[in-house]
Enzyme design. Structure first.
Site, mmCIF file in Angstrom:
data_model
loop_
_atom_site.group_PDB
_atom_site.id
_atom_site.type_symbol
_atom_site.label_atom_id
_atom_site.label_comp_id
_atom_site.label_asym_id
_atom_site.label_seq_id
_atom_site.Cartn_x
_atom_site.Cartn_y
_atom_site.Cartn_z
ATOM 1 N N CYS A 195 0.847 -1.195 0.000
ATOM 2 C CA CYS A 195 0.000 0.000 0.000
ATOM 3 C C CYS A 195 0.882 1.245 0.000
ATOM 4 O O CYS A 195 1.592 1.493 -0.961
ATOM 5 C CB CYS A 195 -0.961 -0.041 1.193
ATOM 6 S SG CYS A 195 -2.372 1.048 1.003
ATOM 7 N N HIS B 230 -3.784 -5.786 1.077
ATOM 8 C CA HIS B 230 -3.151 -6.021 2.375
ATOM 9 C C HIS B 230 -3.150 -7.499 2.766
ATOM 10 O O HIS B 230 -4.008 -7.938 3.531
ATOM 11 C CB HIS B 230 -3.876 -5.212 3.454
ATOM 12 C CG HIS B 230 -3.687 -3.746 3.305
ATOM 13 N ND1 HIS B 230 -2.532 -3.095 3.702
ATOM 14 C CD2 HIS B 230 -4.479 -2.791 2.778
ATOM 15 C CE1 HIS B 230 -2.638 -1.810 3.438
ATOM 16 N NE2 HIS B 230 -3.811 -1.596 2.867
ATOM 17 N N GLU C 37 -1.347 -8.760 4.922
ATOM 18 C CA GLU C 37 -1.118 -8.855 6.372
ATOM 19 C C GLU C 37 -2.428 -8.837 7.150
ATOM 20 O O GLU C 37 -2.439 -9.183 8.328
ATOM 21 C CB GLU C 37 -0.197 -7.715 6.835
ATOM 22 C CG GLU C 37 -0.813 -6.323 6.883
ATOM 23 C CD GLU C 37 -0.793 -5.579 5.549
ATOM 24 O OE1 GLU C 37 -0.677 -6.245 4.490
ATOM 25 O OE2 GLU C 37 -0.911 -4.339 5.560
#
Lengths: 230, 738
Positions: free
Chosen positions: A86, A203, A205
């Protein structure tokens, strides 16, 4: 593989990233303040998401000039791994570590929603725990994720197999309707020439736990920390 | 910026200026009495903002005192920057909701953005890391182009601020009504988590201790914002733009991290954010709560522009600023932390034993006010109230249904108050922090895991203003009950609420009557449900050109789920039995069906039977906790059939419905808004009905999930695709497709 997370002022997904790295590596990553210049002993440098310097001037532009970025560049030149997610991807393009730029989303609005992306190849350090063509459901949360590069650069990225992820529909097909932010050739993530530097907008994560969004992102981190596959 | 808008009056204070500052003639005399002389301009500014409705609650305090505020799990109730409740594991939840209504009409983006910033500061001021934002929004008639502009700016503003600071926006509610034309409501809620023995308060202590200013520099923005927020609107909105503040979420993010880092040390004695009325209210309240005096040296205040006067600095509402009292031997440590985060840090004064606030600037004393009388003699009004006449009960059988169930549902599910909010929440980052278990649209309340534990918070905002307009007491009780029900429906144990009381001009007896009645209804519900009020905010004078908004006591509810893996959402899976819990009589008065299909905003709103509410909710929560409920949805706007449709849409699966009871007309059974009801999706419906009946809770099977159609009991059928199109069109059609 020993990991560190770079903290620029305004970054806000560093905690999410630390959880993912710790989950895959079994130990917490080192936190690197943006003024540090010594990255010795680290194998993986992660630039997490957020709004470094408030996204003022241009997303990632000011962070790219931070003292730490000289060390990150040297690390990449030595063949070290660098992951930018990002805002981290934006910083990598601003720093010249990856080609192209991230423009305003084609909708001109911030988009916070699940996207589906396709793993373009599974013979990289970041993706070998995935199947080639596997479709991942991952959240995106950005206002400036519209990947742009000139046609020659895009052709080179395609020709050299450096497109890591593409936006697609649930069946894995790429189309304009399945491209949420207008990215050129539906590119969601790209690799450097040596495939050690990866930048992507969604994302992974945030997808390491079945309770909080599923586990489609976990294999990316497990790929990195698995014994070298090559 | 036009010259005439410059907030730099050079006049000598007199009654006329006091009135311009929002004080009444009587209040001006009271100022003269306290001071024993004509106040300086700065002193008059301090009095006028401290005695504004926004800061003093002078019209509402007598009523707010009636609200129940205590429970064994309440650590700090109203009176601090935010409410604090015990959530187990040595942790506390800190939360509050606050309005930014007037600024959000004048300048929607900045008004909404700074609303988010302000409520965040109220929470991290107390030592809590903010973990979730919610909001409650009310907009005017969607066909009015002004409404579109306001929606666009407000949504961008909430997202622009919340996304940047990295606090997930996990829930909220939106209503439309022409009564909010040119007076939208933007109520923002923040929830934070702190160690329960590390809560920071605002009472200053220790004569001689340094008073420290941190954060952004002070500019001339937002001067008299609190006064503006305490007045009705007329035609001069453009001229008021300079009273709106400008937000900088980047600085706020740094401020959060720097404050939390400092709070991990023992440096802070007291801390408060500079919100409404800025340096004035923070210094006056901190010294006042601590029973000490305070001296400020304005020359030391970090300033964004040259030549600011004492009056301007004391009244500025520049954002992202905090005031702290530090242990003197830790001031250097604090300075280093703020330098690391590249934030201003300045010692701007000290605590004294004089009981006065003394403000010095360029060597002159610009203000010297006794703090006791400033607080004790603040105006307190028991304003006259008038009762709104009650509307008659509407007999369901006497209301004609010309659309049938399918036609009615397709219209209702696409109407502004029920259509999918995805266009809004897809602009809000709801996942940052990696703890969001139930995102917007997925459950009746947002569910956010408490990091490092297996527990979760459930969070919701609720109010049904059309009920409140018809009967504020019933509506006040309903708002609290619906918040409680929404928490229950995720499996949570409801703990406490924050309230945001949005009303019209309190000087009008009918408005004050609505306020008093809403408080009565809320109080009764809070007591019956063990659901106390721990923080809140009052926004009055929500009128434009003399027309008041619908009375809107917005409720922010918080609950705890002991096993985060056991929370449930609303999404159906195939082949589950749908079981309706609660009593259905077919209440059509003030229902959305009556408004949208019948064209009537009419009748008495549905009453809330608080005993039944409690009983049904406790039963539902026990079933969810036992793990036998696969999905759960409370019944509210639009009634049973809308709830079925929402569960079907969330899960992408059809439903086949049984016929309802013969004695109730079809449209009343399926669209009535009787309270205290839930819809459960379970594997064994017969067993669930048996369990409910054994517990004395009314229950009936109403259908089964599966297939690709919604099959209605009057032989109508709606394909899920058609239902989805109806549900998802409103916002993109209004605001532009993306």
């Amino acid at each position: 593989m020993k990991a560190g997370i770079v903290l620029f002022p305004g970054i806000n997904r560093e905690r999410d990233m630390a959880l993912a790295l710790e989950r895959a590596a079994g130990r917490a990553p080192r936190v690197i303040w943006h003024t540090e210049t010594d990255l010795d002993g680290l194998d993986l440098i992660v630039l997490p998401g957020g709004f470094s310097y408030g996204d003022y001037l241009r997303c990632g532009a000011m962070a790219a000039q931070s003292p730490v970025m000289g060390a990150v560049r040297a690390h990449a030149q030595r063949g070290g791994h660098v992951l930018g997610v990002c805002n981290g991807f934006q910083v990598l393009t601003e720093a010249g570590l990856l080609p192209g730029a991230l423009l305003r989303n084609a909708t001109l609005r911030f988009i916070a929603a699940d996207a589906t992306i396709r793993v373009e190849r599974n013979d990289t350090d970041y993706t070998h725990r995935y199947r080639a063509g596997q479709v991942l459901r991952v959240v995106m949360a950005h206002g400036d994720g519209n990947y742009y590069a000139d046609a020659a650069t895009l052709d080179r990225l395609e020709g050299d197999g450096l497109v890591a992820f593409r936006y697609c529909d649930a069946a894995g097909d790429v189309s304009e309707a399945a491209n949420p932010n207008g990215s050129a050739r539906a590119i969601a993530g790209i690799l450097s020439r040596n495939r050690r530097v990866l930048g992507l907008m969604p994302h992974p994560e945030n997808h390491i736990d079945p309770l909080t969004g599923g586990t489609d992102g976990l294999a990316l981190f497990e790929s990195l920390f698995a014994a070298s596959y090559a | 910026m036009p010259d005439e808008a410059s907030p730099r009056p050079a006049r000598v204070p007199d009654e006329a200026l006091a009135r311009e500052f929002g004080l009444s003639a009587e209040e001006w005399l009271r100022v003269l009495g306290i001071m024993g002389r004509t106040p300086t301009l700065t002193e008059l500014g301090i009095f006028s903002v401290m005695w504004s409705e926004h800061c003093s609650y002078k019209s509402s305090r007598v009523w707010l005192k009636q609200l129940p505020t205590k429970a064994p799990w309440v650590i700090h109730g109203p009176g601090e920057n935010a409410g604090v409740v015990d959530i187990g594991d040595g942790l506390a939840a800190v939360f509050k909701m606050e309005s930014h209504n007037h600024p959000s009409f004048i300048e929607p983006y900045q008004g909404a953005a700074t609303g988010v910033g302000g409520i965040l500061r109220d929470v991290f001021t107390m030592g809590a890391r903010p973990v979730a934002n919610l909001n409650a929004l009310r907009f005017g008639d969607p066909s009015d182009p002004v409404t579109r502009r306001v929606i666009d700016g407000v949504v961008r503003g909430i997202g622009g601020y919340g996304n940047c600071v990295g606090v997930p926006t996990v829930g909220g509610e939106v209503n439309f009504h022409r009564a909010y034309n040119r007076n939208p409501l933007v109520n923002a809620m923040t929830v934070g988590i702190a160690k329960r023995d590390r809560i920071f308060l605002s009472a200053a202590a220790g004569v001689g201790n340094p008073v420290v200013y941190v954060g952004s520099k002070t500019g001339i923005d937002g001067i008299h914002g609190a006064t503006m927020a305490s007045a009705e609107f007329s035609g001069d909105v453009e001229a008021r733009r300079p009273t709106v503040q400008v937000g900088d979420p980047f600085t706020e993010k740094l401020l959060i991290e720097a404050c939390l880092e400092l709070m991990a040390t023992d440096a802070i004695i007291a801390i408060q954010d500079m919100g409404a009325a800025g340096l004035t209210s923070s210094s006056v309240e901190m010294a006042g709560r601590g029973g000490v005096g305070i001296e400020l040296d304005l020359d030391a205040v970090p300033q964004r522009e040259a030549g600011m006067s004492a009056y301007e600095m004391m009244l500025s509402e520049s954002q992202e600023r905090m005031l702290m009292v530090l242990r003197p031997d830790r001031a250097e440590l604090a300075r280093q932390i703020f330098a690391k985060w590249e934030l201003d840090f300045a010692v701007i004064g000290r605590l004294t034993n004089t009981g006065r606030i003394v403000v010095r600037h360029h060597g002159a004393t610009e203000a010297d006010i006794p703090l006791g009388p400033l607080a004790d003699q603040a105006p307190l009004y028991e304003r006259p109230t008038a009762t709104t006449p009650k509307l008659p009960y509407i007999e369901p059988a006497k209301v004609e249904d010309r659309y049938g169930l399918a036609g009615g549902l397709l219209r209702l599910i696409g109407c502004p108050d029920l259509a999918s909010r995805a266009w809004i929440y897809n602009q809000y980052d709801s996942t940052v922090g990696a703890q969001t278990i139930r995102r917007p649209g997925a459950a009746d309340a947002a569910v956010v895991r408490i990091e490092g534990t297996t527990r979760a918070l459930a969070l919701t905002t609720d109010c049904t203003p059309r009920y409140c307009a018809a009967d504020a007491e019933a509506g006040g009780a309903q708002a609290v009950a619906e918040a409680w029900r929404n928490l229950i429906a995720t499996g949570a144990r409801p703990l406490a609420i924050t309230d945001n009381m949005n009303f019209g001009n309190p000087e009008k007896p009918e408005v004050m009557g609505q306020f008093a009645a809403a408080i009565r209804g809320m109080s009764a519900a809070c007591r019956a449900l063990d659901f106390p009020v721990v923080s809140g905010n009052v926004s009055l004078y929500n009128e434009t050109d003399g027309r008041a908004i619908l009375p809107t006591p917005a409720i922010g509810g918080l609950g705890v789920i002991d096993d985060a893996a056991r929370s449930v959402g609303i999404a159906l899976r195939p082949w589950l039995d749908l079981v309706l819990i609660g009593t259905t009589k077919g209440w059509l008065g003030q229902s959305l069906w009556l408004r949208e299909i019948g064209g009537r905003e009419d009748g008495a709103p549905p009453p809330v039977d608080l005993d039944a509410e409690r009983k049904h909710g406790d039963f539902v929560r026990a079933q969810i906790t036992a793990g036998v409920v696969r999905a759960c949805h409370d019944l509210s706007d639009g009634g049973l059939l809308v709830a079925v449709a929402e569960m079907a849409l969330a899960g992408g699966v059809g439903v086949r419905l049984n016929a309802g009871p013969r004695e109730i007309p079809n449209h009343a059974f399926w669209f009535g808004e009787d309270q205290g009801r839930y819809l459960l999706a379970v594997g064994d419906g017969a067993e669930m009905v048996r369990l409910a009946e054994a517990a004395g809770v009314p229950a009936m099977r109403i259908g089964i999930s599966g297939g690709r159609d919604l099959t209605l009991p009057d032989r109508g059928t709606i394909s899920m695709n058609a239902l989805r199109t109806a549900y998802e069109s409103f916002f993109p059609d209004l605001m532009g497709r993306s």
